[in-house]
Design a protein around this motif. Structure first.
Motif, short mmCIF file in Angstrom:
data_model
loop_
_atom_site.label_atom_id
_atom_site.label_comp_id
_atom_site.label_asym_id
_atom_site.label_seq_id
_atom_site.Cartn_x
_atom_site.Cartn_y
_atom_site.Cartn_z
N ASP A 1 41.98 71.72 107.72
CA ASP A 1 42.11 72.13 109.11
C ASP A 1 42.06 71.06 109.95
O ASP A 1 41.41 71.19 111.27
CB ASP A 1 41.07 73.22 109.24
N LEU A 2 42.42 69.83 109.56
CA LEU A 2 42.55 68.55 110.33
C LEU A 2 43.35 68.86 111.58
O LEU A 2 44.73 69.20 111.43
CB LEU A 2 42.95 67.54 109.36
N ASP A 3 43.10 68.39 112.87
CA ASP A 3 43.71 68.83 114.05
C ASP A 3 43.65 67.32 114.83
O ASP A 3 42.52 67.41 115.66
CB ASP A 3 43.40 70.05 114.64
N THR B 1 35.89 63.44 106.37
CA THR B 1 35.27 62.76 105.08
C THR B 1 35.94 61.72 104.60
O THR B 1 37.23 61.69 105.32
CB THR B 1 35.33 63.76 104.03
N LEU B 2 35.53 60.82 103.93
CA LEU B 2 36.26 59.39 103.49
C LEU B 2 37.58 60.06 102.77
O LEU B 2 38.55 59.27 103.17
CB LEU B 2 35.39 58.86 102.38
N LYS B 3 37.59 61.12 102.05
CA LYS B 3 38.94 61.52 101.30
C LYS B 3 39.95 61.94 102.43
O LYS B 3 41.09 61.64 102.16
CB LYS B 3 38.51 62.24 100.14
N ALA B 4 39.53 62.76 103.45
CA ALA B 4 40.22 63.27 104.25
C ALA B 4 41.06 62.33 105.31
O ALA B 4 42.27 62.27 105.66
CB ALA B 4 39.73 64.38 105.22
N GLY C 1 45.13 57.66 104.71
CA GLY C 1 46.47 57.78 105.21
C GLY C 1 46.58 57.77 106.93
O GLY C 1 47.64 57.96 107.60
N LEU C 2 45.23 58.14 107.45
CA LEU C 2 45.00 58.11 108.88
C LEU C 2 44.77 56.97 109.52
O LEU C 2 44.01 55.95 108.78
CB LEU C 2 44.07 59.29 109.37
N GLU C 3 44.75 56.59 110.76
CA GLU C 3 44.24 55.66 111.59
C GLU C 3 43.90 55.95 112.98
O GLU C 3 44.37 57.16 113.35
CB GLU C 3 45.23 54.76 111.92
N PHE C 4 42.99 55.66 113.19
CA PHE C 4 42.17 55.93 114.63
C PHE C 4 41.73 54.55 115.47
O PHE C 4 41.45 53.59 114.36
CB PHE C 4 40.88 56.57 114.45
N VAL D 1 38.96 52.09 101.98
CA VAL D 1 39.89 52.74 102.69
C VAL D 1 39.46 53.30 103.99
O VAL D 1 40.11 53.22 104.93
CB VAL D 1 40.54 53.86 101.70
N GLY D 2 38.08 54.07 103.89
CA GLY D 2 37.45 54.43 105.12
C GLY D 2 37.58 53.44 106.12
O GLY D 2 37.93 53.62 107.47
#
Length: 185
Positions: free
Chosen positions: A90-92, A102-105, A108-111, A149-150
């Motif tokens: 439910d990532l938005d 979470t670390l696993k979620a 592939g994302l960046e903030f 990765v996190g």
């Protein structure tokens, strides 16, 4: 073949790029309890968002477990910082407020602004008693990669919050040449 076109087997020779880090060094801070952790997260997110002239929506808190994420999102909201725990399903990323994932979620994302937190409630990683030494080594290596990765999800600012009574091999030995260690007690 026209000018500038590459023939089969030719190699494109692009100039080498130098990437220069010009932001603040990543920070590590130790806390004694969830209240201190939440207050530090609020200060960090607000300060980094202001420093980089970004909204609070640019912040993410990355946690080891869904349980830790739910607790942290609740604490941040209680302290007046809008925050939402989001599982990978439910990532938005357009949702207002701080994203807690979470670390696993996070893969592939960046903030722009990232805090890694949520290690107070449980030992990380969890290693069952009686686990053979070679398996422990593999578990630590896998979870070290996941933690790395996190950390690499941060584009501008990174804070790692560790328990003051740290007993995890993954959350210790930060090099003072590479990290802002501040007052870790």
């Amino acid at each position: 073949m026209g000018n500038g076109e590459l023939g089969i087997g030719e190699i494109s020779r692009s100039p080498a790029r130098d990437y220069i880090h010009n932001g603040p060094p990543p920070a590590v801070r130790a806390v004694n309890n969830p209240g201190d952790e939440a207050e530090l997260l609020v200060r960090f997110c607000k300060s980094a968002a202001r420093e980089f002239r970004l909204g609070i929506n640019a912040c993410a808190v990355i946690v080891p477990t869904e349980s830790a994420g739910t607790k942290i999102a609740g604490q941040l909201s209680y302290l007046g910082l809008e925050a939402h725990f989001m599982s990978s399903k439910d990532l938005d990323l357009n949702k207002q407020g701080v994203k807690v994932i979470t670390l696993k979620a996070a893969k592939g994302l960046e903030f722009p602004i990232v805090a890694i937190a949520g290690f107070l409630d449980a030992t990380y990683p969890t290693i069952p008693k009686g686990t053979p030494e070679d398996e422990i080594t593999e578990i630590l290596a896998r979870d070290r990669r996941t933690l790395f990765v996190g950390m690499t999800r941060a584009m501008r600012a990174l804070l790692v919050i560790v328990p003051a009574s740290n007993s995890s091999l993954l959350l210790e030995k930060f090099d003072s040449q590479l990290w802002n260690l501040g007052n870790r007690e």
